[in-house]
Design a protein around this motif. Structure first.
Motif, PDB file in Angstrom:
ATOM      1  N   LYS A  25       0.857  -1.145  -0.088  1.00  0.00           N
ATOM      2  CA  LYS A  25      -0.083   0.199   0.037  1.00  0.00           C
ATOM      3  C   LYS A  25       0.882   1.356  -0.033  1.00  0.00           C
ATOM      4  O   LYS A  25       0.376   2.323  -0.452  1.00  0.00           O
ATOM      5  N   ASN A  26       1.993   1.118   0.263  1.00  0.00           N
ATOM      6  CA  ASN A  26       2.933   2.352   0.298  1.00  0.00           C
ATOM      7  C   ASN A  26       3.746   2.584  -0.976  1.00  0.00           C
ATOM      8  O   ASN A  26       4.368   3.563  -1.338  1.00  0.00           O
ATOM      9  N   ILE A  27       3.258   1.755  -1.881  1.00  0.00           N
ATOM     10  CA  ILE A  27       4.042   1.919  -3.343  1.00  0.00           C
ATOM     11  C   ILE A  27       2.817   2.734  -4.159  1.00  0.00           C
ATOM     12  O   ILE A  27       1.640   2.394  -4.171  1.00  0.00           O
ATOM     13  N   VAL A  28       3.182   4.079  -4.849  1.00  0.00           N
ATOM     14  CA  VAL A  28       2.397   4.523  -5.530  1.00  0.00           C
ATOM     15  C   VAL A  28       2.991   5.215  -6.566  1.00  0.00           C
ATOM     16  O   VAL A  28       4.095   4.992  -6.839  1.00  0.00           O
ATOM     17  N   SER A  57       6.800   4.800   2.154  1.00  0.00           N
ATOM     18  CA  SER A  57       7.314   4.276   3.879  1.00  0.00           C
ATOM     19  C   SER A  57       8.783   4.617   3.955  1.00  0.00           C
ATOM     20  O   SER A  57       9.423   5.341   2.878  1.00  0.00           O
ATOM     21  N   PHE A  58       9.351   4.207   5.132  1.00  0.00           N
ATOM     22  CA  PHE A  58      10.760   4.520   5.563  1.00  0.00           C
ATOM     23  C   PHE A  58      11.185   3.226   5.508  1.00  0.00           C
ATOM     24  O   PHE A  58      12.290   3.072   6.353  1.00  0.00           O
ATOM     25  N   THR A  59      10.498   2.029   5.139  1.00  0.00           N
ATOM     26  CA  THR A  59      11.193   0.913   5.193  1.00  0.00           C
ATOM     27  C   THR A  59      11.219   0.310   3.533  1.00  0.00           C
ATOM     28  O   THR A  59      10.722   0.668   2.683  1.00  0.00           O
ATOM     29  N   THR A  60      12.272  -0.793   3.656  1.00  0.00           N
ATOM     30  CA  THR A  60      12.262  -1.203   2.061  1.00  0.00           C
ATOM     31  C   THR A  60      11.212  -2.064   1.716  1.00  0.00           C
ATOM     32  O   THR A  60      10.639  -2.973   2.592  1.00  0.00           O
ATOM     33  N   TYR A  61      10.880  -2.000   0.496  1.00  0.00           N
ATOM     34  CA  TYR A  61       9.831  -3.070   0.063  1.00  0.00           C
ATOM     35  C   TYR A  61      10.226  -3.457  -1.504  1.00  0.00           C
ATOM     36  O   TYR A  61      10.497  -2.334  -2.250  1.00  0.00           O
ATOM     37  N   ASN A  62      10.021  -4.545  -1.709  1.00  0.00           N
ATOM     38  CA  ASN A  62      10.709  -5.119  -2.980  1.00  0.00           C
ATOM     39  C   ASN A  62       9.336  -5.245  -3.917  1.00  0.00           C
ATOM     40  O   ASN A  62       8.201  -5.677  -3.610  1.00  0.00           O
ATOM     41  N   ILE A  63       9.118  -4.205  -5.016  1.00  0.00           N
ATOM     42  CA  ILE A  63       7.974  -4.455  -5.912  1.00  0.00           C
ATOM     43  C   ILE A  63       7.867  -5.311  -6.958  1.00  0.00           C
ATOM     44  O   ILE A  63       7.023  -5.349  -7.695  1.00  0.00           O
ATOM     45  N   ARG A  64       8.752  -6.391  -6.899  1.00  0.00           N
ATOM     46  CA  ARG A  64       8.962  -7.364  -8.104  1.00  0.00           C
ATOM     47  C   ARG A  64       7.683  -8.244  -7.967  1.00  0.00           C
ATOM     48  O   ARG A  64       7.144  -8.546  -6.944  1.00  0.00           O
ATOM     49  N   GLY A  65       7.077  -8.394  -8.982  1.00  0.00           N
ATOM     50  CA  GLY A  65       5.758  -9.398  -9.147  1.00  0.00           C
ATOM     51  C   GLY A  65       4.679  -8.661  -9.092  1.00  0.00           C
ATOM     52  O   GLY A  65       3.438  -9.086  -9.364  1.00  0.00           O
ATOM     53  N   THR A  98      14.647  -2.677  -8.083  1.00  0.00           N
ATOM     54  CA  THR A  98      13.057  -2.859  -7.772  1.00  0.00           C
ATOM     55  C   THR A  98      12.824  -3.127  -6.252  1.00  0.00           C
ATOM     56  O   THR A  98      11.753  -3.024  -5.578  1.00  0.00           O
ATOM     57  N   ALA A  99      13.891  -3.084  -5.304  1.00  0.00           N
ATOM     58  CA  ALA A  99      13.915  -3.112  -3.856  1.00  0.00           C
ATOM     59  C   ALA A  99      14.027  -1.651  -3.389  1.00  0.00           C
ATOM     60  O   ALA A  99      15.083  -1.254  -3.307  1.00  0.00           O
ATOM     61  N   LEU A 100      12.878  -1.187  -3.447  1.00  0.00           N
ATOM     62  CA  LEU A 100      12.834   0.557  -2.954  1.00  0.00           C
ATOM     63  C   LEU A 100      12.931   0.473  -1.446  1.00  0.00           C
ATOM     64  O   LEU A 100      12.374   0.154  -0.630  1.00  0.00           O
ATOM     65  N   GLY A 101      13.893   1.384  -1.468  1.00  0.00           N
ATOM     66  CA  GLY A 101      14.254   1.664   0.174  1.00  0.00           C
ATOM     67  C   GLY A 101      13.054   3.035   0.520  1.00  0.00           C
ATOM     68  O   GLY A 101      12.408   3.405  -0.328  1.00  0.00           O
ATOM     69  N   GLY A 102      13.259   3.289   1.784  1.00  0.00           N
ATOM     70  CA  GLY A 102      12.389   4.486   2.450  1.00  0.00           C
ATOM     71  C   GLY A 102      12.478   5.543   1.375  1.00  0.00           C
ATOM     72  O   GLY A 102      13.622   6.032   1.056  1.00  0.00           O
TER      73      GLY A 102
END
Length: 321
Positions: A25-28, A57-65, A98-102
């Motif tokens: 939800k933090n990916i826009v 966000s301030f945490t890393t999230y990978n958007i692959r897939g 694709t591993a987006l940091g904060g």
């Protein structure tokens, strides 16, 4: 598997899914440029339309897939997942970007061939026409974010600022960075824009406080340990077996003191302080005034006194004949 184990597994999977959903939800969608004639180029020097995603966000999230699409038909709730996936472009794995940091961004080139690179998508983006863009979660069912882009002129972009969107001129397009950067923007305004809820500054302040407390704890722990060892060393130094070492230390200190005096006063002093010379001379003058010295020209000596310590020998001379 027991019922208890099965229940724990289901709870774990549901908790993991919830965490992943919250992270997604933090990916826009942050900025879109549909008619690229002079904006950024890809690795092959080509100007292609692009879409920028941001991790808010301030945490890393990978958007692959995850999936990007410009086909509104995927909004049909009765459409099957395989059919919906056919109308989308998947974000491939195997790409570190694709591993987006904060607060980080990534730009994907559209109308391209995925064989040209991991950031190249076959997503169809028409030029100079209104456009609907959406990003879906990896299950191809959950809509994460969407935006309707108006018709844009060459090199114009449609960019997000908070919850509002606006068209940016070609000179103000900012792919891969924060939107609407102003050189005259104050630090307070920038902080308010980048951290509207104060979460970042709160975490930073708490981190500094805990770091300072940790440093103070380490300092006083080492200081207390040093003081305890010092007291122990003093007690051991006062014991009998250490006296030769103590004498050696005292002699070394004496030699060091004499060396310091020689360096300051010169070799003539032989390492003896001037105060010692003055004391000896004063004592000699005192003895001279008390008439215990011989009178000699230019020489002050102590006059020898006779004593009766050998009277017994004189009385026992008969034993020595």
């Amino acid at each position: 598997m027991s019922k208890f184990g099965l229940l724990c597994s289901l709870l774990l999977l549901s908790g993991t899914s919830t965490m992943l959903a919250q992270g997604a939800k933090n990916i826009v969608i942050n900025e879109v440029l549909t008619n690229n004639t002079a904006s950024i180029q890809d690795e092959f020097g080509d100007h292609e339309a692009w879409i920028e995603l941001e991790n808010t966000s301030f945490t890393t999230y990978n958007i692959r897939g995850m999936y990007l699409t410009t086909d509104r038909s995927v909004l049909n709730p009765d459409m099957s997942v395989p059919e919906r996936i056919k109308r989308m472009s998947v974000i491939p794995s195997g790409e570190n970007r694709t591993a987006l940091g904060g607060r980080q961004h990534v730009v994907f080139f559209t109308n391209s061939n995925p064989a040209r690179g991991k950031l190249h998508l076959s997503l169809k983006v028409p030029m100079s026409e209104p456009l609907w863009i959406a990003i879906y979660n990896g299950n191809a069912v959950e809509l994460i974010d969407s935006v309707t882009v108006p018709a844009l002129s060459a090199d114009q972009s449609y960019a997000r600022q908070g919850s509002r969107w606006s068209i940016k001129s070609a000179q103000n397009v900012t792919p891969g960075t924060e939107n609407f950067i102003k050189t005259d923007e104050t630090k307070d305004a920038k902080l308010k824009r980048e951290d509207p809820h104060g979460i970042g500054i709160t975490l930073l302040a708490m981190g500094i406080v805990f770091f300072c407390l940790a440093v103070l704890y380490l300092f006083f722990s080492l200081f207390g340990l040093l003081m305890r060892h010092t007291e122990t060393a003093k007690k051991v130094a006062n014991q009998q077996p250490i006296k030769p070492i103590t004498k050696t230390v005292e002699k070394t200190a004496e030699i060091g003191h004499k060396t310091g005096v020689i360096l300051q006063e010169g070799l003539k002093t032989k390492g003896i302080d001037r105060e010692i010379y003055m004391a000896v001379i004063g004592m000699a003058l005192k003895q001279y005034e008390d008439d215990v010295h011989d009178v000699e020209s230019g020489v002050i000596t102590i006059k020898q006194k006779s004593s009766s310590w050998n009277d017994e020998f004189l009385q026992m001379t008969q034993f020595h004949q």
